[in-house]
Enzyme design. Structure first.
Site, mmCIF file in Angstrom:
data_model
loop_
_atom_site.group_PDB
_atom_site.id
_atom_site.type_symbol
_atom_site.label_atom_id
_atom_site.label_comp_id
_atom_site.label_asym_id
_atom_site.label_seq_id
_atom_site.Cartn_x
_atom_site.Cartn_y
_atom_site.Cartn_z
ATOM 1 N N ASP A 1 60.324 78.768 21.939
ATOM 2 C CA ASP A 1 60.943 78.373 20.673
ATOM 3 C C ASP A 1 62.406 78.820 20.657
ATOM 4 O OD1 ASP A 1 61.779 78.005 18.043
ATOM 5 O OD2 ASP A 1 59.923 78.746 17.166
ATOM 6 N N SER B 1 58.273 77.835 9.498
ATOM 7 C CA SER B 1 59.610 78.364 9.769
ATOM 8 C C SER B 1 60.055 79.302 8.639
ATOM 9 C CB SER B 1 60.593 77.205 9.970
ATOM 10 O OG SER B 1 61.806 77.657 10.523
ATOM 11 N N HIS C 1 59.971 74.472 18.570
ATOM 12 C CA HIS C 1 59.983 74.873 17.157
ATOM 13 C C HIS C 1 59.374 73.770 16.298
ATOM 14 C CE1 HIS C 1 61.379 77.365 13.824
ATOM 15 N NE2 HIS C 1 61.826 76.266 13.235
#
Length: 422
Positions: free
Chosen positions: A331, A205, A360
């Protein structure tokens, strides 16, 4: 006692025609049908040579990804992963290192001294892990990554962003996706300790955004042999827009903003020297937090300018090491429209692996998805492929040709200098 076939069929029909039996069978059939439709082979976007390398050494890229059938959509995948994912036991050795500005960074090491594959510490490959926005070395995805890497005999070190690893802030500086100075300091420290050990960067991320920005900025001087990212937000501005959709705000944005505010509250005494902490703590979205805190702290006029600088998609052409990027089309943090497909198609050293589902940092599989998922399997295979086949991956990504070209260019420059000096 003899039972005729007619009686058997009559009894059978009585059972299967009952309402609850019909309902259960219908639901099961529907789930099986929908699950079958969701099972797809991920799309791999990269050069032919890099693709051949990945298919040979990372067979998971060619497998059908079948998401957990009862996790409908990326939002459910993301939530279920956060709630149910197992946490492998990992024992860290903590180290605090100082930065040029007087701050400190917390590193969590797993030295893996019992490694049979690499018994010598000085040459044992190192995986450098960068967690997400408010994450640290205790996140489940980090623990699974460490477990995977140490299983193959490698050393791991988790780079906790300033203020999130349990350490105190010594200066009024935290972290952001565009700033790579702390990562540079960490890499220098790791390479200083083990100059002969190859280093692979793994970013998740926001950690992936920092890693990609670092690789683009340092080009051939990264100190890393490769990189892997998971669930990167390729366009921070569009990612922020997606996160502010009502349902995404309720499920994710609100929680992450609370986490950011808690970090500011914890370090209030030193941060109030440079920002209006009370104003920052009134932020209700990540965008508001970045506008009031991050942008101000790192010298941006607005969070729009910060988001543009933080977005890694258009910087990929500056990278010079092999990179594998995993993203899911559903996502909620990173819209599919932002995936840099056309850019990656022109690059020999970057591979983009796209699944239709996965959410995610989730990519859950199986009926009871508590253990290792698709992303952990991909991570483990890619790390091993890089460390065990260094020359092959360089050749696949055209890096040896670039190094040779640079060598000839430098030699020509030196020859010209020598002729001028004579």
């Amino acid at each position: 006692m003899y039972i005729s076939s007619v009686e058997v069929w009559r009894t059978y029909w009585e059972y299967v025609s009952r309402p609850y039996t019909v309902f259960i069978c219908s639901v099961t059939a529907a789930l099986y049908y929908l699950w079958g439709r969701k099972c797809q082979t991920p799309a791999l976007i990269c050069s032919e040579a890099f693709s051949a390398f990945l298919h040979k050494h990372c067979p998971v890229v060619a497998e059908r990804f079948c998401p957990t059938p009862w996790c409908w959509g990326g939002r459910v995948q993301t939530l279920v992963c956060a709630l149910l994912k197992s946490r492998p036991p990992v024992s860290y050795r903590n180290e605090l290192i100082r930065t040029v500005d007087g701050g400190q960074i917390s590193l969590d090491w797993v030295d893996n001294h019992t490694s049979e594959t690499y018994p010598e510490s000085r040459t044992r490959p190192t995986v450098l892990i960068l967690p997400g926005l408010t994450g640290n070395s205790q996140q489940s995805y980090v623990l699974h990554a460490v477990s995977q890497a140490t299983r193959w005999g490698y050393r791991c070190v988790v780079f906790n962003n300033r203020g999130v690893g349990g350490e105190e802030l010594l200066t009024p500086v935290t972290y952001c996706a565009a700033n790579t100075s702390d990562l540079e300091r960490v890499v220098q420290h790791v390479k200083g300790l083990y100059p002969q050990a190859p280093v692979l960067g793994a970013g998740v991320s926001l950690g992936g955004m920092i890693l990609l920005n670092y690789l683009a900025r340092k080009r051939t001087e990264t100190g890393m042999v490769a990189g892997i990212t998971i669930s990167v937000a390729w366009d921070a501005l569009k990612s922020s827009d997606s996160m502010e959709e009502p349902l995404n705000w309720l499920l994710f944005n609100k929680h992450l903003t609370n986490g950011l505010r808690q970090k500011v509250t914890r370090h209030r005494k030193i941060l109030e020297k440079v920002v209006d902490v009370d104003y920052v703590l009134k932020a209700r979205t990540i965008r508001e937090f970045d506008e009031r805190f991050t942008s101000h702290l790192f010298g941006y006029k607005s969070c729009v300018d910060y988001y543009r600088d933080a977005s890694p998609a258009k910087k990929l052409h500056h990278t010079a090491v092999p990179i594998l990027c995993l993203n899911a089309a559903d996502d909620p943090f990173s819209p599919q429209s932002t995936f840099p497909v056309s850019i990656v198609q022109t690059l020999p050293n970057v591979a983009l692996l796209l699944t239709a589902h996965g959410g995610h940092i989730a990519f859950l599989q199986g009926l009871f998805p508590r253990g290792e998922s698709y992303m952990e399997r991909l991570f483990g295979q890619f790390v091993q492929a890089v460390f065990e086949n260094p020359r092959d991956i360089k050749r696949a990504c055209g890096i040896e040709k670039e190094e040779l070209s640079q060598y000839h260019s430098d030699s020509k420059e030196y020859s010209i200098r020598d002729s001028r000096n004579q």
